[in-house]
Write a protein that holds these residues in place. Structure first.
Motif, PDB file in Angstrom:
ATOM      1  N   PHE A 268       0.833  -1.191   0.000  1.00 60.87           N
ATOM      2  CA  PHE A 268       0.000   0.000   0.000  1.00 60.87           C
ATOM      3  C   PHE A 268       0.872   1.245   0.000  1.00 60.87           C
ATOM      4  CE2 PHE A 268      -4.473  -0.978   1.872  1.00 60.87           C
ATOM      5  CZ  PHE A 268      -4.696  -1.868   0.823  1.00 60.87           C
ATOM      6  N   THR A 269       0.336   2.313  -0.581  1.00 60.05           N
ATOM      7  CA  THR A 269       1.007   3.606  -0.475  1.00 60.05           C
ATOM      8  C   THR A 269       0.704   4.199   0.903  1.00 60.05           C
ATOM      9  OG1 THR A 269      -0.889   4.854  -1.327  1.00 60.05           O
ATOM     10  CG2 THR A 269       0.673   3.957  -2.955  1.00 60.05           C
ATOM     11  N   GLN A 270       1.475   5.196   1.313  1.00 58.83           N
ATOM     12  CA  GLN A 270       1.240   5.801   2.613  1.00 58.83           C
ATOM     13  C   GLN A 270      -0.122   6.483   2.664  1.00 58.83           C
ATOM     14  OE1 GLN A 270       3.186   5.421   5.376  1.00 58.83           O
ATOM     15  NE2 GLN A 270       1.391   6.339   6.364  1.00 58.83           N
ATOM     16  N   TRP A 271      -0.570   7.016   1.545  1.00 56.43           N
ATOM     17  CA  TRP A 271      -1.893   7.640   1.479  1.00 56.43           C
ATOM     18  C   TRP A 271      -2.977   6.621   1.785  1.00 56.43           C
ATOM     19  CZ3 TRP A 271      -6.094   7.028  -2.003  1.00 56.43           C
ATOM     20  CH2 TRP A 271      -7.080   8.014  -1.908  1.00 56.43           C
ATOM     21  N   GLU A 272      -2.837   5.412   1.228  1.00 57.47           N
ATOM     22  CA  GLU A 272      -3.815   4.356   1.490  1.00 57.47           C
ATOM     23  C   GLU A 272      -3.757   3.914   2.952  1.00 57.47           C
ATOM     24  OE1 GLU A 272      -4.115   2.107  -2.815  1.00 57.47           O
ATOM     25  OE2 GLU A 272      -2.261   1.966  -1.673  1.00 57.47           O
ATOM     26  N   HIS A 273      -2.537   3.850   3.490  1.00 61.49           N
ATOM     27  CA  HIS A 273      -2.383   3.522   4.908  1.00 61.49           C
ATOM     28  C   HIS A 273      -3.080   4.555   5.788  1.00 61.49           C
ATOM     29  CE1 HIS A 273       0.109  -0.017   5.048  1.00 61.49           C
ATOM     30  NE2 HIS A 273       0.994   0.501   4.220  1.00 61.49           N
ATOM     31  N   ASN A 274      -2.971   5.825   5.418  1.00 61.63           N
ATOM     32  CA  ASN A 274      -3.586   6.890   6.219  1.00 61.63           C
ATOM     33  C   ASN A 274      -5.106   6.800   6.208  1.00 61.63           C
ATOM     34  OD1 ASN A 274      -1.068   7.916   6.871  1.00 61.63           O
ATOM     35  ND2 ASN A 274      -1.070   9.444   5.226  1.00 61.63           N
ATOM     36  N   ILE A 275      -5.669   6.396   5.076  1.00 62.62           N
ATOM     37  CA  ILE A 275      -7.123   6.222   4.990  1.00 62.62           C
ATOM     38  C   ILE A 275      -7.576   5.120   5.943  1.00 62.62           C
ATOM     39  CG2 ILE A 275      -9.024   5.457   3.508  1.00 62.62           C
ATOM     40  CD1 ILE A 275      -7.651   6.837   1.179  1.00 62.62           C
ATOM     41  N   VAL A 276      -6.859   3.992   5.907  1.00 66.39           N
ATOM     42  CA  VAL A 276      -7.196   2.873   6.795  1.00 66.39           C
ATOM     43  C   VAL A 276      -7.041   3.287   8.256  1.00 66.39           C
ATOM     44  CG1 VAL A 276      -6.568   0.536   7.504  1.00 66.39           C
ATOM     45  CG2 VAL A 276      -6.588   1.139   5.075  1.00 66.39           C
ATOM     46  N   ALA A 277      -5.956   4.009   8.557  1.00 66.99           N
ATOM     47  CA  ALA A 277      -5.718   4.466   9.933  1.00 66.99           C
ATOM     48  C   ALA A 277      -6.844   5.381  10.407  1.00 66.99           C
ATOM     49  CB  ALA A 277      -4.376   5.181  10.028  1.00 66.99           C
ATOM     50  N   GLY A 278      -7.282   6.279   9.531  1.00 71.21           N
ATOM     51  CA  GLY A 278      -8.377   7.178   9.885  1.00 71.21           C
ATOM     52  C   GLY A 278      -9.651   6.414  10.189  1.00 71.21           C
ATOM     53  N   TYR A 279      -9.941   5.414   9.354  1.00 72.98           N
ATOM     54  CA  TYR A 279     -11.124   4.582   9.583  1.00 72.98           C
ATOM     55  C   TYR A 279     -11.025   3.864  10.922  1.00 72.98           C
ATOM     56  CZ  TYR A 279     -14.071   0.428   9.375  1.00 72.98           C
ATOM     57  OH  TYR A 279     -14.962  -0.559   9.672  1.00 72.98           O
ATOM     58  N   LEU A 280      -9.860   3.284  11.218  1.00 68.21           N
ATOM     59  CA  LEU A 280      -9.677   2.531  12.455  1.00 68.21           C
ATOM     60  C   LEU A 280      -9.812   3.428  13.687  1.00 68.21           C
ATOM     61  CD1 LEU A 280      -6.693   0.240  11.404  1.00 68.21           C
ATOM     62  CD2 LEU A 280      -9.040  -0.486  11.868  1.00 68.21           C
ATOM     63  N   ILE A 281      -9.291   4.637  13.600  1.00 70.24           N
ATOM     64  CA  ILE A 281      -9.368   5.563  14.730  1.00 70.24           C
ATOM     65  C   ILE A 281     -10.818   5.954  14.993  1.00 70.24           C
ATOM     66  CG2 ILE A 281      -8.775   7.885  15.535  1.00 70.24           C
ATOM     67  CD1 ILE A 281      -6.088   7.532  14.046  1.00 70.24           C
ATOM     68  N   ILE A 282     -11.532   6.317  13.928  1.00 70.00           N
ATOM     69  CA  ILE A 282     -12.943   6.713  14.079  1.00 70.00           C
ATOM     70  C   ILE A 282     -13.778   5.535  14.580  1.00 70.00           C
ATOM     71  CG2 ILE A 282     -15.010   7.458  12.842  1.00 70.00           C
ATOM     72  CD1 ILE A 282     -13.142   9.029  10.963  1.00 70.00           C
TER      73      ILE A 282
END
Length: 333
Positions: free
Chosen positions: A19-33
């Protein structure tokens, strides 16, 4: 959907991600919320049971245990996975990978087992009230304990050598190593799907089918008043349970499909987005279960809304019909 190459497995184990870091950030945002929503809502559910003694029935004690499984995933699994996604790769080492994957499988299997216990409870209470009257709080505790012990067994097997845990294609989370579809993985996967997906599904279908038949028959013959249960309340609980089962299928089916694909197909052909979305779907029950409690059960709805409004116990009216079966008796009795 773009298909990512999974050929360089060693790179992923070392922490390199597809995954690109941008894709990782999307997943991280979802997990946090999702984690914040899940923790908050499930803690409110537990506080509701603490505040209202009349809700502490044997049936609802199963719901309390479900809330603990949701809190386990949201409180342990989500933060570790989100931190790794922000980092861009798994950051807790081999031991952390084993612990993370084992706990997620443990809480997931426990959740499935507890939902099966809920279905059995609905069947006994509505279809077999003769058996329901013989059920004790200890009987329910044994069923719940069986669900937890089953989860302990299946989550510990990859740790001791039956299949294995490893980073997934994103490199930022750990799960069953379905990329190495050897005999150990295939046998474990088939056993898990058989015991923890197909068997619970069969039991749930059998229980709710018979509940539906019993309800329709009683409506036709006007015999609802002759059954020794508080019917309106039982229908509320049954509707809530049925919605939970449907959402269980929605949540766990993608993960089962990925495992079956890896067992009988080419694991390298599985799209990486699907590989990460499937376990995220499986975890999604941690925040939608509390929503189901509120929407499908009037007692829960009154209690939770009252708590959100900071009302006192005396200001909230909760129906307290005289219990007729063990499933309706308070678990402290």
């Amino acid at each position: 959907m773009k298909v990512f190459s999974l050929v360089n497995i060693s790179n992923e184990v070392e922490g390199k991600s597809v995954f690109t870091q941008w894709e990782h950030n999307i997943v991280a945002g979802y997990l946090i919320i999702a984690g914040v929503i899940s923790l908050t809502s499930n803690i409110v559910v537990l506080l509701m049971f603490v505040k209202f003694k009349e809700l502490r029935t044997a049936t609802n004690f199963i719901i309390i245990n479900l809330a603990f499984t949701d809190i386990g995933v949201a409180g342990i699994g989500y933060p570790m996975s989100a931190a790794s996604d922000i980092h861009g790769s798994w950051k807790f080492g081999h031991t952390g990978c084993q612990i993370y994957a084992a706990l997620n499988i443990f809480f997931g299997m426990a959740s499935i087992g507890l939902l099966t216990v809920v279905a059995i409870d609905r069947y006994i209470t509505i279809c077999r009230p003769d058996i329901g009257r013989k059920m004790t709080v200890q009987s329910y505790n044994l069923l719940i304990l069986a669900a937890w012990l089953n989860a302990v067994f299946w989550s510990s097997m990859p740790v001791v050598g039956w299949a294995a845990y490893a980073p997934d294609p994103t490199g930022a989370t750990c799960t069953i190593n379905w990329r190495q579809n050897n005999a150990s993985f295939i046998s474990y996967t088939m056993a898990v799907i058989g015991v923890n997906f197909m068997l619970p599904l069969f039991v749930m279908f059998y229980c709710y089918y018979n509940v539906s038949v019993t309800v329709n028959r009683c409506k036709t013959s006007n015999c609802l008043d002759d059954i020794n249960i508080e019917w309106s309340e039982q229908m509320d609980v049954t509707k809530m349970s049925l919605v939970m089962i449907i959402m269980f299928l929605v949540a766990w089916s993608p993960y089962s499909i990925v495992c079956l694909w890896a067992s009988f197909g080419d694991p390298k052909a599985i799209p990486a987005p699907m590989a990460i979305i499937a376990p995220l779907f499986a975890k999604s029950s941690t925040f939608y279960n509390p929503c189901i409690y509120v929407i499908a059960n009037k007692k829960f709805r009154r209690a939770i809304i009252g708590m959100i409004r900071c009302q006192t116990r005396q200001q909230i009216t909760i129906n307290t019909e005289i219990p007729m079966t063990t499933s309706q008796q308070t678990a402290t009795q």
